[in-house]
Design a protein around this motif. Sequence first.
Motif, PDB file in Angstrom:
ATOM      1  N   ASN A   1     -12.537  -1.951  13.161  1.00 18.10           N
ATOM      2  CA  ASN A   1     -12.257  -0.664  13.059  1.00 18.10           C
ATOM      3  C   ASN A   1     -10.846  -0.013  13.168  1.00 18.10           C
ATOM      4  OD1 ASN A   1     -14.895   0.600  11.557  1.00 18.10           O
ATOM      5  ND2 ASN A   1     -15.611  -0.145  13.530  1.00 18.10           N
ATOM      6  N   VAL A   2     -10.058  -0.782  13.961  1.00 22.41           N
ATOM      7  CA  VAL A   2      -8.729  -0.390  14.193  1.00 22.41           C
ATOM      8  C   VAL A   2      -7.809  -0.049  13.126  1.00 22.41           C
ATOM      9  CG1 VAL A   2      -7.818  -2.729  14.244  1.00 22.41           C
ATOM     10  CG2 VAL A   2      -6.777  -1.014  15.741  1.00 22.41           C
ATOM     11  N   PRO A   3      -7.349   0.906  13.112  1.00 18.09           N
ATOM     12  CA  PRO A   3      -6.481   1.632  12.032  1.00 18.09           C
ATOM     13  C   PRO A   3      -5.052   0.908  12.086  1.00 18.09           C
ATOM     14  CG  PRO A   3      -6.548   3.199  13.424  1.00 18.09           C
ATOM     15  CD  PRO A   3      -7.429   2.062  13.783  1.00 18.09           C
ATOM     16  N   ASN A   4      -4.130   0.545  10.986  1.00 20.61           N
ATOM     17  CA  ASN A   4      -2.799   0.291  10.992  1.00 20.61           C
ATOM     18  C   ASN A   4      -1.971   1.538  11.191  1.00 20.61           C
ATOM     19  OD1 ASN A   4      -2.771   1.180   8.411  1.00 20.61           O
ATOM     20  ND2 ASN A   4      -2.650  -0.795   7.554  1.00 20.61           N
ATOM     21  N   GLY A   5      -0.825   1.316  10.887  1.00 20.04           N
ATOM     22  CA  GLY A   5       0.072   2.590  10.991  1.00 20.04           C
ATOM     23  C   GLY A   5      -0.087   3.621   9.947  1.00 20.04           C
ATOM     24  N   GLU A   6      -0.665   3.123   8.962  1.00 17.31           N
ATOM     25  CA  GLU A   6      -0.898   4.162   7.941  1.00 17.31           C
ATOM     26  C   GLU A   6      -2.384   4.613   8.065  1.00 17.31           C
ATOM     27  OE1 GLU A   6       0.118   1.882   4.340  1.00 17.31           O
ATOM     28  OE2 GLU A   6       2.362   1.973   5.035  1.00 17.31           O
ATOM     29  N   GLY A   7      -2.867   4.275   8.845  1.00 18.57           N
ATOM     30  CA  GLY A   7      -4.493   4.844   9.121  1.00 18.57           C
ATOM     31  C   GLY A   7      -5.403   3.842   8.419  1.00 18.57           C
ATOM     32  N   GLU A   8      -5.094   2.965   7.707  1.00 17.13           N
ATOM     33  CA  GLU A   8      -6.066   2.070   7.223  1.00 17.13           C
ATOM     34  C   GLU A   8      -6.748   1.108   7.887  1.00 17.13           C
ATOM     35  OE1 GLU A   8      -3.144   1.422   2.934  1.00 17.13           O
ATOM     36  OE2 GLU A   8      -2.829  -0.002   4.758  1.00 17.13           O
ATOM     37  N   SER A   9      -8.135   1.193   7.787  1.00 15.51           N
ATOM     38  CA  SER A   9      -8.842   0.353   8.314  1.00 15.51           C
ATOM     39  C   SER A   9      -9.048  -0.995   7.753  1.00 15.51           C
ATOM     40  CB  SER A   9     -10.331   0.840   8.615  1.00 15.51           C
ATOM     41  OG  SER A   9     -10.844   1.023   7.145  1.00 15.51           O
ATOM     42  N   PRO A  10      -9.458  -2.161   8.308  1.00 16.38           N
ATOM     43  CA  PRO A  10      -9.526  -3.426   7.759  1.00 16.38           C
ATOM     44  C   PRO A  10     -10.266  -3.429   6.353  1.00 16.38           C
ATOM     45  CG  PRO A  10      -9.669  -3.710  10.055  1.00 16.38           C
ATOM     46  CD  PRO A  10      -9.779  -2.396   9.843  1.00 16.38           C
ATOM     47  N   ILE A  11     -11.412  -2.692   6.539  1.00 15.57           N
ATOM     48  CA  ILE A  11     -12.442  -2.269   5.005  1.00 15.57           C
ATOM     49  C   ILE A  11     -11.497  -1.809   4.069  1.00 15.57           C
ATOM     50  CG2 ILE A  11     -13.512  -0.105   5.554  1.00 15.57           C
ATOM     51  CD1 ILE A  11     -15.081  -3.395   4.057  1.00 15.57           C
ATOM     52  N   LEU A  12     -10.919  -0.821   4.269  1.00 20.50           N
ATOM     53  CA  LEU A  12      -9.953  -0.140   3.543  1.00 20.50           C
ATOM     54  C   LEU A  12      -8.846  -1.111   2.792  1.00 20.50           C
ATOM     55  CD1 LEU A  12      -8.706   3.555   3.618  1.00 20.50           C
ATOM     56  CD2 LEU A  12      -7.069   1.944   2.804  1.00 20.50           C
ATOM     57  N   VAL A  13      -8.157  -2.024   3.705  1.00 19.72           N
ATOM     58  CA  VAL A  13      -7.231  -2.636   3.177  1.00 19.72           C
ATOM     59  C   VAL A  13      -7.874  -3.897   2.236  1.00 19.72           C
ATOM     60  CG1 VAL A  13      -5.961  -4.648   4.058  1.00 19.72           C
ATOM     61  CG2 VAL A  13      -5.629  -2.510   5.263  1.00 19.72           C
ATOM     62  N   ALA A  14      -9.069  -4.548   2.617  1.00 20.54           N
ATOM     63  CA  ALA A  14      -9.736  -5.153   1.726  1.00 20.54           C
ATOM     64  C   ALA A  14     -10.048  -4.511   0.255  1.00 20.54           C
ATOM     65  CB  ALA A  14     -11.034  -5.615   2.356  1.00 20.54           C
ATOM     66  N   VAL A  15     -10.525  -3.453   0.288  1.00 18.97           N
ATOM     67  CA  VAL A  15     -10.669  -2.685  -0.909  1.00 18.97           C
ATOM     68  C   VAL A  15      -9.260  -2.597  -1.782  1.00 18.97           C
ATOM     69  CG1 VAL A  15     -11.211  -0.511  -1.849  1.00 18.97           C
ATOM     70  CG2 VAL A  15     -12.532  -1.428  -0.217  1.00 18.97           C
ATOM     71  N   ARG A  16      -8.186  -1.922  -1.080  1.00 16.31           N
ATOM     72  CA  ARG A  16      -7.012  -1.875  -1.720  1.00 16.31           C
ATOM     73  C   ARG A  16      -6.484  -3.201  -2.375  1.00 16.31           C
ATOM     74  NH1 ARG A  16      -2.439   0.974   0.873  1.00 16.31           N
ATOM     75  NH2 ARG A  16      -1.795   0.602  -1.362  1.00 16.31           N
ATOM     76  N   TYR A  17      -6.684  -4.261  -1.509  1.00 19.03           N
ATOM     77  CA  TYR A  17      -5.980  -5.556  -2.150  1.00 19.03           C
ATOM     78  C   TYR A  17      -6.868  -6.311  -2.825  1.00 19.03           C
ATOM     79  CZ  TYR A  17      -1.707  -4.643   0.604  1.00 19.03           C
ATOM     80  OH  TYR A  17      -0.437  -4.329   1.128  1.00 19.03           O
ATOM     81  N   GLY A  18      -8.192  -5.797  -3.122  1.00 21.12           N
ATOM     82  CA  GLY A  18      -8.958  -6.407  -4.115  1.00 21.12           C
ATOM     83  C   GLY A  18      -9.555  -7.624  -3.401  1.00 21.12           C
ATOM     84  N   ASN A  19      -9.686  -7.791  -2.249  1.00 24.40           N
ATOM     85  CA  ASN A  19     -10.206  -8.933  -1.523  1.00 24.40           C
ATOM     86  C   ASN A  19     -11.893  -8.969  -1.437  1.00 24.40           C
ATOM     87  OD1 ASN A  19     -10.697 -10.917   0.384  1.00 24.40           O
ATOM     88  ND2 ASN A  19      -8.900 -10.740   1.656  1.00 24.40           N
ATOM     89  N   ALA A  20     -12.450  -9.538  -2.317  1.00 23.21           N
ATOM     90  CA  ALA A  20     -13.889  -9.172  -2.549  1.00 23.21           C
ATOM     91  C   ALA A  20     -14.406  -9.976  -1.342  1.00 23.21           C
ATOM     92  CB  ALA A  20     -14.201  -9.689  -3.793  1.00 23.21           C
ATOM     93  N   SER A  21     -14.053 -11.324  -1.054  1.00 22.55           N
ATOM     94  CA  SER A  21     -14.701 -12.002   0.012  1.00 22.55           C
ATOM     95  C   SER A  21     -14.268 -11.457   1.487  1.00 22.55           C
ATOM     96  CB  SER A  21     -14.265 -13.570  -0.056  1.00 22.55           C
ATOM     97  OG  SER A  21     -12.716 -13.572   0.019  1.00 22.55           O
TER      98      SER A  21
END
Length: 124
Positions: free
Chosen positions: A30-50
């Motif tokens: 659940n840790v956000p990056n500098g842009e407030g993105e959580s890991p699950i949000l990053v997976a979604v944005r980058y289309g990383n289904a696995s």
Amino acid sequence: MNGDSPLHLALMLKRDDIVALLLAAGADVNVPNGEGESPILVAVRYGNASGFAALLPRRLNLDRRDETERSPLFWAILENHEDMALALIQRGARTDQCSEGYTPLQLARIQDQARVVALLGGEI
């Protein structure tokens, strides 16, 4: 990178092997990056289904918004990752949050995502 954790980077690069190692080692999901993105949000944005699938069973904050006030559900619909959007809704992501003046239902209608619209109780 802007405050990205190793988990964020592994998800961006679609390095499933590293994602698995980090999760096994107890990486904060659940840790956000500098842009407030959580890991699950990053997976979604980058289309990383696995990577998304590896994160989903964990205790996630599904509603954390990034600095643009977009949630993982909003990004999934916006980026046409309909299966991810469905999974987020089924896992309990809030469907009443607005971003840029749109609810998830309104955005799913615009994006012509019939399965998401149906799950949210609407019609195209």
